[in-house]
Every structure is written in C-alpha cells, then in structure tokens.
Design a protein around this motif. Structure first.
Motif, PDB file in Angstrom:
ATOM      1  N   PRO B  46       0.888  -1.159   0.152  1.00 55.98           N
ATOM      2  CA  PRO B  46       0.119   0.092   0.073  1.00 55.98           C
ATOM      3  C   PRO B  46       0.849   1.070   0.169  1.00 55.98           C
ATOM      4  N   PRO B  47       0.234   2.529  -0.185  1.00 60.32           N
ATOM      5  CA  PRO B  47       1.126   3.603  -0.298  1.00 60.32           C
ATOM      6  C   PRO B  47       1.799   4.004   1.118  1.00 60.32           C
ATOM      7  N   ILE B  48       3.131   4.665   0.845  1.00 57.97           N
ATOM      8  CA  ILE B  48       3.691   4.865   1.962  1.00 57.97           C
ATOM      9  C   ILE B  48       4.848   6.120   1.863  1.00 57.97           C
ATOM     10  N   THR B  49       4.827   7.054   2.670  1.00 61.36           N
ATOM     11  CA  THR B  49       6.310   7.913   2.287  1.00 61.36           C
ATOM     12  C   THR B  49       7.474   7.262   2.781  1.00 61.36           C
ATOM     13  N   TRP B  50       8.481   8.249   2.302  1.00 55.41           N
ATOM     14  CA  TRP B  50       9.847   7.902   2.563  1.00 55.41           C
ATOM     15  C   TRP B  50       9.977   7.583   4.024  1.00 55.41           C
ATOM     16  N   GLU B  51       9.790   8.427   4.771  1.00 46.74           N
ATOM     17  CA  GLU B  51       9.920   8.526   6.355  1.00 46.74           C
ATOM     18  C   GLU B  51       9.611   7.148   6.923  1.00 46.74           C
ATOM     19  N   SER B  54      10.485   0.923   5.486  1.00 47.02           N
ATOM     20  CA  SER B  54      11.297  -0.201   6.023  1.00 47.02           C
ATOM     21  C   SER B  54      12.697   0.009   5.460  1.00 47.02           C
ATOM     22  N   GLY B  55      13.775  -0.676   6.064  1.00 52.69           N
ATOM     23  CA  GLY B  55      15.020  -0.814   5.644  1.00 52.69           C
ATOM     24  C   GLY B  55      15.076  -1.410   4.191  1.00 52.69           C
ATOM     25  N   GLY B 281       6.528  -3.814   3.863  1.00 51.54           N
ATOM     26  CA  GLY B 281       7.539  -3.902   4.656  1.00 51.54           C
ATOM     27  C   GLY B 281       7.361  -2.891   5.979  1.00 51.54           C
ATOM     28  N   THR B 282       6.296  -2.405   6.010  1.00 52.25           N
ATOM     29  CA  THR B 282       5.769  -1.585   7.038  1.00 52.25           C
ATOM     30  C   THR B 282       4.330  -1.857   7.534  1.00 52.25           C
ATOM     31  N   ASP B 283       3.564  -1.797   6.271  1.00 50.74           N
ATOM     32  CA  ASP B 283       1.983  -2.057   6.504  1.00 50.74           C
ATOM     33  C   ASP B 283       1.886  -3.364   5.663  1.00 50.74           C
ATOM     34  N   PHE B 284       0.439  -4.122   5.879  1.00 51.78           N
ATOM     35  CA  PHE B 284      -0.017  -4.836   5.270  1.00 51.78           C
ATOM     36  C   PHE B 284      -1.181  -4.423   4.758  1.00 51.78           C
ATOM     37  N   ARG B 318       9.740  -6.536   8.914  1.00 47.15           N
ATOM     38  CA  ARG B 318       8.215  -6.991   8.549  1.00 47.15           C
ATOM     39  C   ARG B 318       7.947  -7.711   7.259  1.00 47.15           C
ATOM     40  N   ASP B 319       6.853  -8.236   7.184  1.00 47.24           N
ATOM     41  CA  ASP B 319       6.635  -8.908   5.873  1.00 47.24           C
ATOM     42  C   ASP B 319       6.601  -7.485   4.783  1.00 47.24           C
TER      43      ASP B 319
END
Lengths: 55, 434
Positions: B46-51, B54-55, B281-284, B318-319
């Motif tokens: 899903p959408p995510i910002t640079w901040e 995840s690694g 890698g942060t959210d599902f 994370r996944d």
C-alpha cells in the motif's frame, strides 16, 4: 448404555475448540480427534451484527 | 436462493478463473506502463512515505536512484528521496506487481502480460535471483551491474524470443507446475523449468542472442556453466544459464499473471472478495472488489521461518512484497498441499502443507477450475478470499514468503510463513457494511 459399560469400552473422543484438552487426553494414551473451532467472529457482538448485515 | 453478495462473489471468482494471462512482450517501464514517468518509482504494498519506509524498501529506493543515475551514492540518494525529488506510488496503482521491495524504476524492463480473455495489460520486472539483490534492499556494485545486464542484454533477448514464439501462456504453466511440486510463490523450480522449455528454442534463434561481443558488463555465470571460463558465450547461452541458475526466473511473470486474474475480479458491485493483498515492509494492505481503490491497512507481521547461515529472527524485517498476489488468486500458500517439499525451505513438516491448503477452503468461495492438487484427488485450489469468512471464522490467509534483512543494503536472510493482520479484514468488513 450404562456408565459402567461406557467406561470399560475403548473411548471414541472428539474434542471441540481448545486443543489443550485433546493434548491432555493424548498424553494419557487416548485417541482423540480434535476439531478446530472458535466462536464466530471470536464472539465480538459488533462484528457479528456487521456480518448479519452482509448475508 | 443465493444472496446478492453471494451472487456477486460467484461472478467475481468466475471472472478471476476465466482470466487468460499470456506473457506477450517486454518493454521499458516508462514506455509501456500507462502513467509511468521519469521521476516516479513504484514499490510493493500500500502507499507509504519515505519516512515510514522499512530498511529493505529504502535500500531498494537508494539502489534505484543510483541505477537511474539520479544519485552517485547512498548518501546522495537518501537526500534526494527525503527532498521529494522522486515520487512514490504502489505498483498496484499501475496494474503492476513487484516481489519484496517491488521497486520498479522508469528505465527498468518489465514483462507485459495481456489478458486474452478480458483485455488489458499487467506488468512486473525481471527476477534477479536469490540473496543480495535489489528487491531485498541490497544495492552494491554487483547488484547494480546485474540489474544493468538484465535490462540491456537479458530483457532484449527474451523480448525478441517472446515476439518470435508468439508469447507464453502462464496460466497453463502454473497448472502444470502444481502437478510437479511447486506452489507458484516460494517454490518455482517447476514453473521456471517449464518457462525455459517454452522459450529456449526461440531464445537460440534471436539475433541479439547470437552476439558474443557487447558493451554491457557481463555477470559471472561460471558457477552455473563452468565451460564459460574457456569460451566467450553467446548472449543466448548466458540468458539460458541465468534462467537455469535462478529458480525464481518465472516468479515475476507469474505474479503479473495473478494480478491479471485479480484485476478481472475487481469492481463487482456487492462483492466481498479480496482482490489485492500486498505489503510494503511496514504495513499490510488489502483491497476488496466492491470498495474501489480504498486500501485497508494495518502493521505487517514478521514472518516465521528458516534463516540462511549467519542470520537469525531478530534480523528479519516485517512482511514485504506484492508476491502475495499469488495467494489472492488461489496458489502460493493456498496450494501448499501441491508442494510438500517446500517445508525444507520454509520450515515445518509436510503434513502442515496439507493442513494449510485444507484450512484455506474455509475462507474461500470456490475451488479453482484451472489449478488443482493431485494429492487431494485433483481438488481445485481454494480460490477467492471472502472478507466475511475471514472475520467470521477467525482464519487468516496463509502466505509463503521470503524474509528480508531489516537494514538496507543486506538482502535476503531466509524464507517462511506469515499471516496478515486481522485488522485489515475487520476494517474492510466495516466499510462493506456501510
């Protein structure tokens, strides 16, 4: 069938829900068929009412 | 009588199963993906910002910026990303999918899958192999050199071969591979073998493939073909050697084909079928057939699995990845019973593979008419996840997955099984009930 008769026959056990009960019986040497089951929507009333709307 | 929701779900799942994805061509992302542009990087999930990235996703973005010559090194790349010099968007918003970090940059080569039943195209990039690769967040010179060779030599050869051969029917390959011990997600030894069988003769016939001299730096393939030490191989031989050395060669084309199937089921009024599952890698996140482009997200879980030598569970991110599109259409973790050997890679016992598939019948609305499992008397794989069933039964989709290191620049550290967070399905249910 009387209780005496049941207790002296090989038991056919089905365990529903919590697997711990099945494991305890297995440790005693009993053959157990475990059925995985939990209350619908884990018993959450709000979710159950939403599910009712979506039938 | 079936309710309107059940009828809508049957329509959606039938459309999913009738989709006929064929790999027809390869093109550069910015030339062939509608809406793709010079400063847009696509990513998994899903959408995510640079901040919040995840690694491993940050690592892949850094590598992508260096690869696109928008930065000279990691420091410059991080500054460019933080300053907003590049835009980010989910692959799914562009009918594309990418494994793990899923980063697709403008000049990368992408597979073009055409749905011969319903029309339209879906996309994915080339698979780089295992270990230290961009999609797991690694970006050193070796990673970038391999990417360059994939885009400048591998992709043109395979493109020419696809045009010569008239394309590859990926759905048939998946169906056959489930009879050969693959799940189509984490185990792709059979799909890759069948893919090579389907395209090898055309690869040998390509003009580019005959070249023994070209400008792009060559990857070292002598561990796959020792005789390359004594000879200057033709590009066709190198492409075939690379395919042979990477059991995931077919994965990305399979994922784009699964995207094609999922897309066919999307947009059916009243349907409660899941048409997207993806992680960054942060959210599902999930999307549902009748709720448009809205994402339902929650923090992704950490996979449970086996680790490569020298790594442990505390190294795991994370996944992450769009590859869960395979489970969305009834293969991968849902077809585990077809692939008992997979447990040597992800942990557990073969019986667990059977249990995984059996359990998924509880949350799906159909048995697949194309994909079946010999060991289950050729029963069709469980297909079409119903949000209602997931919430009611408390059973979550089983997902097979790779595991990325949580720090950027390292790569893959293992493989295993993961579950999505229940919150995604509960939020979707609330929206559906409105």
């Amino acid at each position: 069938m009387g209780l005496e008769t049941i207790l002296h026959r090989e038991l056919q056990i089905i365990n529903l829900g919590l697997e711990g009960f099945a494991e305890s019986l297995r440790e005693k040497g009993a053959a157990v068929t475990h059925v995985r089951w939990q209350p619908p929507a884990r018993g959450d009333e709000n979710l159950l009412s939403l599910l009712d709307k979506l039938k | 009588m079936m309710s309107k929701i059940d009828q809508a779900n049957q329509e959606a799942v039938q459309r999913m199963m009738q989709s006929r994805p064929v790999l027809v061509d390869i093109g550069r992302a910015k030339d062939v993906i509608p809406g793709m542009k010079e400063n847009l990087f696509l990513h998994a999930g899903p959408p995510i910002t640079w901040e919040r990235m995840s690694g491993p996703l940050k690592g892949a973005i850094i590598g992508g910026l260096i690869y696109e010559r928008m930065a000279k090194n990691a420091g410059e790349a991080e500054a460019a990303a933080a300053a907003g010099r590049v835009e980010f968007a989910p692959c799914h918003h562009y009918n594309a999918v990418g494994p793990m970090a899923g980063v697709i940059t403008p000049s990368q080569a992408v597979f073009m899958i055409e749905d011969k039943q319903w029309g339209g195209f879906t996309y994915s990039n080339m698979n780089e192999g295992y270990g230290k690769v961009l999609r797991y967040g690694a970006y050193d010179d070796e990673v970038l050199r391999r990417l360059r060779w994939l885009d400048e030599v591998y992709a043109p050869v395979v493109k020419e071969a696809l045009l010569l051969s008239g394309g590859i029917d990926i759905k048939t390959i998946i169906a056959q591979a489930l009879h050969m011990g693959d799940d189509g997600h984490n185990r792709n030894r059979a799909t890759t073998s069948l893919f090579i069988r389907a395209i090898a003769s055309a690869i040998v016939e390509t003009e580019y493939g005959k070249k023994r001299v070209y400008d792009t730096p060559r990857p070292d393939l002598t561990n796959i073909c020792p005789f390359f030490k004594e000879t200057r191989p033709a590009a066709a031989a190198e492409v075939l050697a690379f395919m042979h050395g990477n059991d995931l060669t077919a994965l990305n084309a399979i994922m784009a084909s699964c995207k094609s199937m999922a897309l066919a089921a999307h947009g059916i009024e009243h349907s409660t079928l899941v048409t997207t599952m993806a992680r960054n890698g942060t959210d599902f996140g999930i999307r549902v057939s009748s709720t448009g482009e809205k994402w339902f997200t929650a923090p992704a879980n950490v996979p449970d699995g086996l680790y490569f030598s020298g790594f442990k569970s505390s190294d795991a991110n994370r996944d992450i990845g769009d590859s869960v599109i395979t489970e969305t259409v009834g293969i991968g973790g849902f077809a585990m019973a077809a692939a008992p050997a997979i447990v040597s890679f992800i942990g557990g016992k073969p019986a667990a593979a059977f249990e995984a598939t059996q359990e998924m019948y509880e949350i799906t609305v159909a048995e697949n008419t194309n994909f079946n499992i010999p060991a289950l008397d050729f029963r069709g794989t469980p297909t079409g996840i119903d949000v209602r069933k997931v919430v009611e039964k408390g059973i979550l989709p089983r997902i097979n997955t790779g595991i990325a290191h949580r720090e950027p620049g390292i790569g893959q550290v293992g493989a295993g099984i993961v579950l999505p967070p229940m919150e995604c399905f509960i939020e979707a249910l609330k929206e559906l009930a409105r």
